[in-house]
Motif scaffolding. Sequence first.
Motif, PDB file in Angstrom:
ATOM      1  N   LEU A 366       0.802  -1.214   0.000  1.00 21.67           N
ATOM      2  CA  LEU A 366       0.000   0.000   0.000  1.00 21.67           C
ATOM      3  C   LEU A 366       0.841   1.274   0.000  1.00 21.67           C
ATOM      4  O   LEU A 366       0.294   2.369   0.171  1.00 21.67           O
ATOM      5  CB  LEU A 366      -0.936   0.021   1.214  1.00 21.67           C
ATOM      6  CG  LEU A 366      -1.932  -1.134   1.320  1.00 21.67           C
ATOM      7  CD1 LEU A 366      -2.812  -0.949   2.548  1.00 21.67           C
ATOM      8  CD2 LEU A 366      -2.779  -1.247   0.066  1.00 21.67           C
ATOM      9  N   SER A 367       2.154   1.172  -0.207  1.00 15.82           N
ATOM     10  CA  SER A 367       2.989   2.362  -0.089  1.00 15.82           C
ATOM     11  C   SER A 367       2.620   3.408  -1.131  1.00 15.82           C
ATOM     12  O   SER A 367       2.589   4.612  -0.832  1.00 15.82           O
ATOM     13  CB  SER A 367       4.467   1.988  -0.200  1.00 15.82           C
ATOM     14  OG  SER A 367       4.745   1.295  -1.403  1.00 15.82           O
ATOM     15  N   VAL A 370      -0.706   5.011  -0.005  1.00 15.84           N
ATOM     16  CA  VAL A 370      -0.499   5.910   1.135  1.00 15.84           C
ATOM     17  C   VAL A 370       0.141   7.213   0.674  1.00 15.84           C
ATOM     18  O   VAL A 370      -0.242   8.299   1.118  1.00 15.84           O
ATOM     19  CB  VAL A 370       0.365   5.223   2.207  1.00 15.84           C
ATOM     20  CG1 VAL A 370       0.753   6.209   3.307  1.00 15.84           C
ATOM     21  CG2 VAL A 370      -0.377   4.041   2.815  1.00 15.84           C
ATOM     22  N   THR A 379      -4.668  11.248   5.793  1.00 14.69           N
ATOM     23  CA  THR A 379      -3.833  10.330   6.560  1.00 14.69           C
ATOM     24  C   THR A 379      -4.660   9.216   7.195  1.00 14.69           C
ATOM     25  O   THR A 379      -4.099   8.294   7.771  1.00 14.69           O
ATOM     26  CB  THR A 379      -3.075  11.086   7.669  1.00 14.69           C
ATOM     27  OG1 THR A 379      -4.016  11.741   8.523  1.00 14.69           O
ATOM     28  CG2 THR A 379      -2.118  12.106   7.072  1.00 14.69           C
ATOM     29  N   ASP A 380      -5.971   9.315   7.098  1.00 10.80           N
ATOM     30  CA  ASP A 380      -6.873   8.291   7.639  1.00 10.80           C
ATOM     31  C   ASP A 380      -7.752   7.780   6.499  1.00 10.80           C
ATOM     32  O   ASP A 380      -8.657   8.487   6.031  1.00 10.80           O
ATOM     33  CB  ASP A 380      -7.737   8.880   8.744  1.00 10.80           C
ATOM     34  CG  ASP A 380      -8.706   7.850   9.335  1.00 10.80           C
ATOM     35  OD1 ASP A 380      -8.676   6.683   8.897  1.00 10.80           O
ATOM     36  OD2 ASP A 380      -9.500   8.226  10.217  1.00 10.80           O
ATOM     37  N   PRO A 381      -7.512   6.555   6.002  1.00 13.47           N
ATOM     38  CA  PRO A 381      -8.265   6.064   4.841  1.00 13.47           C
ATOM     39  C   PRO A 381      -9.748   5.884   5.105  1.00 13.47           C
ATOM     40  O   PRO A 381     -10.532   5.798   4.166  1.00 13.47           O
ATOM     41  CB  PRO A 381      -7.584   4.724   4.526  1.00 13.47           C
ATOM     42  CG  PRO A 381      -6.976   4.295   5.814  1.00 13.47           C
ATOM     43  CD  PRO A 381      -6.553   5.559   6.504  1.00 13.47           C
ATOM     44  N   PRO A 390      -8.359  -0.132   3.408  1.00 18.89           N
ATOM     45  CA  PRO A 390      -7.041  -0.776   3.460  1.00 18.89           C
ATOM     46  C   PRO A 390      -6.831  -1.466   4.804  1.00 18.89           C
ATOM     47  O   PRO A 390      -7.177  -0.904   5.846  1.00 18.89           O
ATOM     48  CB  PRO A 390      -6.074   0.403   3.284  1.00 18.89           C
ATOM     49  CG  PRO A 390      -6.873   1.478   2.637  1.00 18.89           C
ATOM     50  CD  PRO A 390      -8.274   1.311   3.146  1.00 18.89           C
ATOM     51  N   TRP A 395      -1.396  -0.980   6.019  1.00 13.98           N
ATOM     52  CA  TRP A 395      -1.345   0.486   6.004  1.00 13.98           C
ATOM     53  C   TRP A 395      -0.196   0.983   6.880  1.00 13.98           C
ATOM     54  O   TRP A 395       0.603   1.833   6.459  1.00 13.98           O
ATOM     55  CB  TRP A 395      -2.679   1.042   6.484  1.00 13.98           C
ATOM     56  CG  TRP A 395      -2.700   2.549   6.612  1.00 13.98           C
ATOM     57  CD1 TRP A 395      -2.334   3.284   7.701  1.00 13.98           C
ATOM     58  CD2 TRP A 395      -3.081   3.491   5.604  1.00 13.98           C
ATOM     59  NE1 TRP A 395      -2.461   4.626   7.440  1.00 13.98           N
ATOM     60  CE2 TRP A 395      -2.923   4.785   6.169  1.00 13.98           C
ATOM     61  CE3 TRP A 395      -3.543   3.362   4.306  1.00 13.98           C
ATOM     62  CZ2 TRP A 395      -3.203   5.934   5.454  1.00 13.98           C
ATOM     63  CZ3 TRP A 395      -3.843   4.516   3.600  1.00 13.98           C
ATOM     64  CH2 TRP A 395      -3.668   5.790   4.163  1.00 13.98           C
ATOM     65  N   ARG A 396      -0.096   0.459   8.096  1.00 15.72           N
ATOM     66  CA  ARG A 396       0.965   0.908   9.007  1.00 15.72           C
ATOM     67  C   ARG A 396       2.349   0.548   8.478  1.00 15.72           C
ATOM     68  O   ARG A 396       3.295   1.327   8.617  1.00 15.72           O
ATOM     69  CB  ARG A 396       0.742   0.298  10.394  1.00 15.72           C
ATOM     70  CG  ARG A 396      -0.485   0.878  11.114  1.00 15.72           C
ATOM     71  CD  ARG A 396      -0.562   0.396  12.545  1.00 15.72           C
ATOM     72  NE  ARG A 396      -0.848  -1.027  12.623  1.00 15.72           N
ATOM     73  CZ  ARG A 396      -2.075  -1.540  12.641  1.00 15.72           C
ATOM     74  NH1 ARG A 396      -3.132  -0.747  12.561  1.00 15.72           N
ATOM     75  NH2 ARG A 396      -2.260  -2.844  12.739  1.00 15.72           N
ATOM     76  N   VAL A 399       3.165   3.086   5.851  1.00 12.66           N
ATOM     77  CA  VAL A 399       3.531   4.366   6.466  1.00 12.66           C
ATOM     78  C   VAL A 399       4.962   4.306   6.994  1.00 12.66           C
ATOM     79  O   VAL A 399       5.767   5.224   6.786  1.00 12.66           O
ATOM     80  CB  VAL A 399       2.541   4.732   7.590  1.00 12.66           C
ATOM     81  CG1 VAL A 399       3.052   5.932   8.392  1.00 12.66           C
ATOM     82  CG2 VAL A 399       1.170   5.035   7.007  1.00 12.66           C
TER      83      VAL A 399
END
Length: 821
Positions: A366-367, A370, A379-381, A390, A395-396, A399
Amino acid sequence: MLPIDAVVPELLAALDREGAAVLVAPPGAGKTTRVPLALLDAPWRGDGRILVLEPRRLAARAAARRMAETLGEDVGRRVGFRVRMESRISAATRIEVVTEGVFTRMIVDDPSLEGVAAVLFDEAHERSLDGDLGLALAIEARGALRPDLRLLVMSATIDGARFANLLSGGQGASGAPANAPVIESQGRAFPVETRHRPRDARTRLEDAVTDAVLAALAEEPGSILAFLPGQGEITRTAERLGGRLPADVDLAPLYGALDGAAQDRAIRPSPAGRRKVVLATSIAETSITIDGVRVVVDGGLARKPRYEPATGLTRLETVRVSRAAADQRRGRAGRTQPGVCIRLWEAGQTAALAPHDRPEILDSDLSGLVLDLAAWGVTDPSTLAFLEPPPGPAWREAVDLLVSLDALDATGRLTAEGEALRRLPLPPRLAHMLHRAAADGRAGLAADLAVLLSERGLGGDDVDLRERLRRFGRERGRRADDARRLADRLVASVGGKRGDGDVESAGAALALAFPERLAQARGGPGKFRLANGRGAVLDPADGLARELFLAVADLSGSAEAARILAAAPISRGEIESDFKDHIETVETMSFDAGSGSVRGRRIRRLDRLVLAEEAIPAVGEAATAALMTVIRDHGLDRLPWTPALRRLRERAGFLHRFAVPGWPDVSDPSLAAAADAWLAPYIPGKTRFSDIRPAELEAALTALFPAGGERLLDRLVPEQLETPGNRSASIDYGRDPPVAAVRVQDLFGLDRHPTVADGKVLIVLELLSPANRPIQVTADLPGFWRGSWAAVRADLRGRYPKHAWPEDPLSAPPVRMNRRS
């Protein structure tokens, strides 16, 4: 007339009234090419462009070509396309067919989509990552900036209600609340007969497809489209068919790594009097019509990417197709005439297939998503309209990666570096590589590497990326030329020049993109450990197998023994130079079982890679701590426990078990876990267990006791039982309750049973004969004298006649140790 034509008026009215709609139409209905053309005359379009999104470049080119032919024009006039490495548009273009990735960049760069009247999401059932992201951004742009923007989601197999609900946020074109209708087109262009030809589990897929194709050529007219999972299976099937096809049949492969010209040859009509066999991957499932095909052979398998956040790797897995994908494949047989679909599985197995393909957003790196959302300001999907949000772990992980690339700050906001990376048409890792390499005069090399890694098939398939780069430089053909032009544009975008950077430095450039995949040799040839600690292997005969360090781009297989698919050597000096800010020097002390001592090492390392190592003296607290680690991991057995020390622990343990206040737990698990606290201070600087003296161990142990503990221990749990016979007997506190073995003669005259702990605990007595052989066990000595003593006495008198055996032992004096009897 095509089936879709019947619902076009209803669709036009819905877009005019609501501004958004969902179109569900079976394969072959004509939605991809008829609908965009029908929208050209819509009054709300004005002079705005219609964007048609396709999941693949092949589909985008084919759709644009067919619409242009319908208008009697060349591609690039009113109908054009824009895909990676190729663009055919002009000032006259009003229908622009683009890939989903191209659209995502367009809308992030221009959220208002200036000059765009409508966006059509074709083949939305494929649920690609770029498609889901593009739709979420378009919905938000329509709600916040462009209420006049028309959105249309199209597919043959999607859940229309879910998409309609997603599109119904905000307001419609008239200003009223949006209510995106679902419009369905019934019926295929031509009927398709489904036949089943089950493949035996022992038969290779390539053999089963070959047999099915040859049988179909003999039984059915027309061309054949056969679906296989990947390029390897296509190549092997082509080899099996070689020399066995009728003279009027041509063989055409079709997969993503082919250049555009080769792909176009596969889908264009065959010359008069000729047929063809197209061996294709899932690339041919949707949006294209291969003229002349009326037979589909479906192997039932597909190759799907699966991203693993824990390893940072995307792997290709061969999986069963979904029912939706199987239906799409079947529909390829009925595009231009009645057809036949031959499925290589049992008819009953179709119901067991997954209903739809798993959305790519659930299994992807997901880079890129993001980074695009950070540029969008999100910043919050969860604030966007995703059918499936996601996954949190992926996601983390994305990030964290972007923060490590300096593309995001600690709050997840886009940095100047991140903006620079996002403007490059590359995944974030490769964009970072190009951006960093340009500062060191290696932009040309990095650009070529980026193109090779993002365009499968260029430069061959050698593991050594240096060899692929050399072949890429020599390759001829439209695809190679397009790729080099893309590399030129990449170099220009970072202010570099073509050709800068030595191919021998490929590993150094590659490591900028995949630092956690730097690999160091371990063991024999071909065995490596990655910087993230995982194992990787190469064929020992491979030219890279004896390199000390590698930069790895691609792997497959298990985490502990992944097979390296693409890599280049990198020197220790290049690692030291490019990663100097991440290299650390640490001093370690570890226990060497062979020598029985602690050994010291000073290590320079990058994550799990050891760049340099030297021996240092094992001294100080760190050395002692290494001994404590052995105790924690393996227990107390290496310590110098004497019998007296073991008895001391047993006595202290007895008081702890009976909850005497202040007495510590001195069991093996407790002492082992706390060795740093109770033992280490009493053996400073010791580097061998053999150097520890029993007196030091005793001092460390007794320091755990409460104040006055040794006196209390002697009073409550004496080590010896004193008997009337002037003989001491050891008390075993390792047993519960404690036990003492005593000659019965030493107890004559004793009318109370012995106890410890201020009379609270009875000692179990093991009564012995004069020869110290067991004769009785009792926890009630007076009761023994009054009861079973008579029988025991009779036995003892017979065996030991020279000894005195009184009838009343309570009144008899004990037999003293220095007295013969």
